[in-house]
Design a protein around this motif. Structure first.
Motif, PDB file in Angstrom:
ATOM      1  N   LYS A 124       0.905  -1.119  -0.166  1.00  0.00           N
ATOM      2  CA  LYS A 124       0.073   0.019  -0.109  1.00  0.00           C
ATOM      3  C   LYS A 124       0.952   1.212  -0.005  1.00  0.00           C
ATOM      4  CE  LYS A 124      -3.205   2.534   2.784  1.00  0.00           C
ATOM      5  NZ  LYS A 124      -3.902   2.403   4.155  1.00  0.00           N
ATOM      6  N   GLU A 125       0.469   2.223  -0.831  1.00  0.00           N
ATOM      7  CA  GLU A 125       1.078   3.623  -0.601  1.00  0.00           C
ATOM      8  C   GLU A 125       0.258   4.552   0.261  1.00  0.00           C
ATOM      9  OE1 GLU A 125       2.719   6.504  -4.190  1.00  0.00           O
ATOM     10  OE2 GLU A 125       0.473   6.518  -3.852  1.00  0.00           O
ATOM     11  N   HIS A 126       0.940   4.628   1.136  1.00  0.00           N
ATOM     12  CA  HIS A 126       0.601   5.449   2.409  1.00  0.00           C
ATOM     13  C   HIS A 126       0.516   6.978   2.118  1.00  0.00           C
ATOM     14  CE1 HIS A 126       0.481   2.170   5.365  1.00  0.00           C
ATOM     15  NE2 HIS A 126       1.639   1.660   4.586  1.00  0.00           N
ATOM     16  N   VAL A 127      -0.537   7.589   2.120  1.00  0.00           N
ATOM     17  CA  VAL A 127      -0.895   9.093   1.824  1.00  0.00           C
ATOM     18  C   VAL A 127      -0.632   9.983   3.267  1.00  0.00           C
ATOM     19  CG1 VAL A 127      -2.168  10.955   0.840  1.00  0.00           C
ATOM     20  CG2 VAL A 127      -1.845   8.670  -0.285  1.00  0.00           C
ATOM     21  N   ILE A 128       0.292  10.786   3.420  1.00  0.00           N
ATOM     22  CA  ILE A 128      -0.036  11.607   4.598  1.00  0.00           C
ATOM     23  C   ILE A 128      -0.018  13.165   4.235  1.00  0.00           C
ATOM     24  CG2 ILE A 128       1.477  12.559   6.560  1.00  0.00           C
ATOM     25  CD1 ILE A 128       3.059   9.793   6.209  1.00  0.00           C
ATOM     26  N   LEU A 129      -0.790  13.826   4.589  1.00  0.00           N
ATOM     27  CA  LEU A 129      -0.903  15.311   4.459  1.00  0.00           C
ATOM     28  C   LEU A 129      -0.021  16.049   5.508  1.00  0.00           C
ATOM     29  CD1 LEU A 129      -4.665  15.637   3.821  1.00  0.00           C
ATOM     30  CD2 LEU A 129      -3.103  15.285   2.242  1.00  0.00           C
ATOM     31  N   LEU A 130       0.697  17.043   5.245  1.00  0.00           N
ATOM     32  CA  LEU A 130       1.359  18.007   6.259  1.00  0.00           C
ATOM     33  C   LEU A 130       0.803  19.401   6.083  1.00  0.00           C
ATOM     34  CD1 LEU A 130       3.911  18.480   8.090  1.00  0.00           C
ATOM     35  CD2 LEU A 130       5.298  18.490   6.257  1.00  0.00           C
ATOM     36  N   ILE A 131       0.746  19.797   7.457  1.00  0.00           N
ATOM     37  CA  ILE A 131       0.268  21.302   7.420  1.00  0.00           C
ATOM     38  C   ILE A 131       1.400  21.755   8.351  1.00  0.00           C
ATOM     39  CG2 ILE A 131      -1.463  22.842   8.338  1.00  0.00           C
ATOM     40  CD1 ILE A 131      -3.374  20.735   7.996  1.00  0.00           C
ATOM     41  N   PRO A 132       2.401  22.614   7.769  1.00  0.00           N
ATOM     42  CA  PRO A 132       3.473  23.096   8.811  1.00  0.00           C
ATOM     43  C   PRO A 132       3.093  24.531   9.309  1.00  0.00           C
ATOM     44  CG  PRO A 132       3.694  23.761   6.220  1.00  0.00           C
ATOM     45  CD  PRO A 132       2.437  22.914   6.418  1.00  0.00           C
ATOM     46  N   GLY A 133       3.991  24.955  10.106  1.00  0.00           N
ATOM     47  CA  GLY A 133       3.700  26.196  10.731  1.00  0.00           C
ATOM     48  C   GLY A 133       4.032  27.685  10.142  1.00  0.00           C
ATOM     49  N   LEU A 134       4.467  28.524  10.834  1.00  0.00           N
ATOM     50  CA  LEU A 134       4.618  29.897  10.212  1.00  0.00           C
ATOM     51  C   LEU A 134       6.160  30.257  10.260  1.00  0.00           C
ATOM     52  CD1 LEU A 134       1.641  31.876  10.994  1.00  0.00           C
ATOM     53  CD2 LEU A 134       2.447  31.440   9.084  1.00  0.00           C
ATOM     54  N   PRO A 135       6.887  30.675   9.531  1.00  0.00           N
ATOM     55  CA  PRO A 135       6.516  30.975   8.116  1.00  0.00           C
ATOM     56  C   PRO A 135       6.977  29.677   7.250  1.00  0.00           C
ATOM     57  CG  PRO A 135       8.416  32.317   8.412  1.00  0.00           C
ATOM     58  CD  PRO A 135       8.126  31.543   9.926  1.00  0.00           C
ATOM     59  N   CYS A 136       6.160  28.774   6.867  1.00  0.00           N
ATOM     60  CA  CYS A 136       6.548  27.457   6.179  1.00  0.00           C
ATOM     61  C   CYS A 136       5.686  27.353   5.050  1.00  0.00           C
ATOM     62  CB  CYS A 136       6.373  26.315   7.312  1.00  0.00           C
ATOM     63  SG  CYS A 136       7.560  26.562   8.476  1.00  0.00           S
ATOM     64  N   THR A 137       6.078  26.906   4.043  1.00  0.00           N
ATOM     65  CA  THR A 137       5.447  26.855   2.781  1.00  0.00           C
ATOM     66  C   THR A 137       5.520  25.154   2.498  1.00  0.00           C
ATOM     67  OG1 THR A 137       7.409  27.160   1.422  1.00  0.00           O
ATOM     68  CG2 THR A 137       6.093  29.059   2.068  1.00  0.00           C
ATOM     69  N   ARG A 138       5.424  25.060   1.007  1.00  0.00           N
ATOM     70  CA  ARG A 138       5.198  23.674   0.497  1.00  0.00           C
ATOM     71  C   ARG A 138       6.543  23.089   0.483  1.00  0.00           C
ATOM     72  NH1 ARG A 138       5.258  27.850  -2.852  1.00  0.00           N
ATOM     73  NH2 ARG A 138       6.392  28.022  -4.764  1.00  0.00           N
ATOM     74  N   PHE A 139       7.659  24.130   0.535  1.00  0.00           N
ATOM     75  CA  PHE A 139       9.151  23.470   0.759  1.00  0.00           C
ATOM     76  C   PHE A 139       9.378  22.945   2.232  1.00  0.00           C
ATOM     77  CE2 PHE A 139       9.185  26.904  -2.262  1.00  0.00           C
ATOM     78  CZ  PHE A 139       9.225  26.209  -3.499  1.00  0.00           C
ATOM     79  N   PHE A 140       8.504  23.038   3.031  1.00  0.00           N
ATOM     80  CA  PHE A 140       8.740  22.489   4.393  1.00  0.00           C
ATOM     81  C   PHE A 140       8.297  21.069   4.516  1.00  0.00           C
ATOM     82  CE2 PHE A 140       8.034  21.504   8.788  1.00  0.00           C
ATOM     83  CZ  PHE A 140       8.827  22.277   9.636  1.00  0.00           C
ATOM     84  N   CYS A 141       9.468  20.316   4.740  1.00  0.00           N
ATOM     85  CA  CYS A 141       8.981  18.879   4.987  1.00  0.00           C
ATOM     86  C   CYS A 141       9.871  18.338   6.084  1.00  0.00           C
ATOM     87  CB  CYS A 141       9.055  17.987   3.514  1.00  0.00           C
ATOM     88  SG  CYS A 141      10.611  18.112   2.700  1.00  0.00           S
ATOM     89  N   HIS A 142      11.045  17.555   5.589  1.00  0.00           N
ATOM     90  CA  HIS A 142      11.926  17.176   6.611  1.00  0.00           C
ATOM     91  C   HIS A 142      13.337  16.822   5.798  1.00  0.00           C
ATOM     92  CE1 HIS A 142      14.217  14.453   9.771  1.00  0.00           C
ATOM     93  NE2 HIS A 142      13.351  15.111  10.447  1.00  0.00           N
ATOM     94  N   PRO A 143      14.438  17.133   6.338  1.00  0.00           N
ATOM     95  CA  PRO A 143      15.596  16.784   5.490  1.00  0.00           C
ATOM     96  C   PRO A 143      15.917  15.479   5.133  1.00  0.00           C
ATOM     97  CG  PRO A 143      16.180  18.103   7.445  1.00  0.00           C
ATOM     98  CD  PRO A 143      14.764  17.752   7.555  1.00  0.00           C
ATOM     99  N   GLN A 144      15.302  14.311   5.974  1.00  0.00           N
ATOM    100  CA  GLN A 144      15.440  13.048   5.510  1.00  0.00           C
ATOM    101  C   GLN A 144      14.499  12.670   4.418  1.00  0.00           C
ATOM    102  OE1 GLN A 144      15.330  10.132   8.952  1.00  0.00           O
ATOM    103  NE2 GLN A 144      13.867   8.728   7.588  1.00  0.00           N
ATOM    104  N   VAL A 145      13.265  13.508   4.107  1.00  0.00           N
ATOM    105  CA  VAL A 145      12.698  13.085   3.051  1.00  0.00           C
ATOM    106  C   VAL A 145      13.517  13.818   1.651  1.00  0.00           C
ATOM    107  CG1 VAL A 145      10.583  14.066   1.690  1.00  0.00           C
ATOM    108  CG2 VAL A 145      10.238  13.636   4.064  1.00  0.00           C
TER     109      VAL A 145
END
Length: 365
Positions: free
Chosen positions: A69-90
């Protein structure tokens, strides 16, 4: 609360840092805004910006079903954080197209290796007025409607969610409104919600305990004088555009030692925050930040103890967090029925980066 900028000696680099921090010649205002990312058009004509990251996650927890299964995760970051905010490991996974070989427990054979490797599709969502998203004065609950439209267009039937810092109220609102089973499905749209270092309602007991004086003042302003808070936020944005690295480090000068060490030891964390700051401020989106601050001092439109109906929640919070205090995390966990919690000693607001694998493990197992 952003950085609540103050002109002070850079305590970070002069007395608290044990390592020489990097420079980022590419992180200048002239290189922003960026066009990377995608949008969908919502029913009312607004754009919702997002970025999709596909990566492999290695877990030490045996997976007994849905191995492919492909697991879908939605991420809602803080401020000021945009679509470029995820995690260095990603980002490392994307850059090298593979992660390190997983460790195999002594009682497992190499044939079981695939059960430890999961495919993750991560969508980082931008709230109204952030990045590629059209500005609109949407409440926490109204943004849940945007999330529902996004999932409908992407044909997502079930997913999990991560909400960090100032994104916390939006994630909690989504858990409240999208975490209930429907007539068409026995499972809710949002099945699990991980809430990390989140803002809490303004009336939480001891909400500002352990906060530096400047942040206590900022919290008071969210309810009593948003105009002055907006002026301070604009000063912050001007400082970022002038010298983003200096502004970022001065903004964290009174952060707990664990946050300083996280910045020093985990490559990409500081860069990620600076990149999002420049993306927002180069687009003139300080108005969004000011509007979101004003929501913190108002009623959220729902009660945390009303989050139920199928969604599972877990709170992660550092006990030394001086921005969103441990009182906030404990209040959220106590109010949500059946909520799990992990309160981590000697950790601050950047706990998100240190427990990333634990968060994803919990969401997908």
């Amino acid at each position: 609360m952003g950085k609540f900028y103050s002109k002070q000696t850079n305590i970070w680099t002069k007395s608290r840092s044990t390592k020489e921090l990097p420079v980022y010649p590419h992180l200048t205002i002239s290189n922003f805004p960026k066009n990377e990312g995608e949008t969908i058009i919502l029913k009312d004509g607004r754009s919702l910006g997002f970025k999709e990251y596909n990566f492999k996650h290695i877990t030490q927890h045996p997976i007994t079903n849905n191995l492919n299964k492909e697991h879908v995760i939605l991420l809602i970051p803080g401020l000021p954080c945009t679509r470029f905010f995820c995690h260095p490991q990603v980002l490392s996974s994307l850059e090298f197209h593979q992660q390190q070989e997983p460790k195999i427990p002594n009682n497992m054979s190499t044939e079981s290796l695939n059960s430890y490797t999961l495919q993750i599709k991560l969508y980082v969502l931008e709230r109204p007025g952030i990045g590629l998203s059209t500005f609109a004065k949407r409440s926490f609950l109204e943004f849940s409607q945007d999330i529902k439209e996004f999932c409908d267009q992407k044909k997502i039937e079930n997913c999990s969610l991560i909400a960090y810092s100032a994104g916390g109220p939006y994630g909690l609102a989504a858990a409240y409104s999208l975490g209930k089973s429907t007539d068409n499905s026995s499972k809710p749209l949002i099945t699990k919600a991980a809430i990390i270092s989140s803002i809490a309602p303004y009336n939480v007991p001891n909400l500002t305990s352990n906060m530096p004086l400047k942040l206590k003042f900022a919290w008071w302003l969210t309810k009593n004088w948003t105009g002055l808070l907006s002026l301070i936020a604009r000063m912050e944005s001007n400082a970022v555009m002038k010298d983003p690295v200096k502004a970022s480090r001065e903004g964290r000068s009174d952060a707990p030692q664990s946050d300083i060490e996280c910045i020093e030891n985990l490559k990409g964390v500081e860069e990620m925050f600076i990149e999002s700051s420049l993306e927002m401020y180069s687009r003139g989106q300080i108005e969004t930040e000011c509007y979101e601050y004003s929501l913190w001092g108002k009623d959220w439109g729902f009660q945390l103890n009303e989050i139920s109906g199928g969604v599972k929640c877990k709170v992660w919070h550092g006990e030394e967090d001086s921005g969103t205090t441990i009182s906030m995390g404990k209040y959220i966990a106590l109010q949500i029925p059946g909520c799990e919690a992990s309160f981590v000693e000697e950790k601050g607001h950047l706990l998100y980066f240190e427990v990333w694998n634990d968060i994803v493990d919990w969401l997908v197992t």
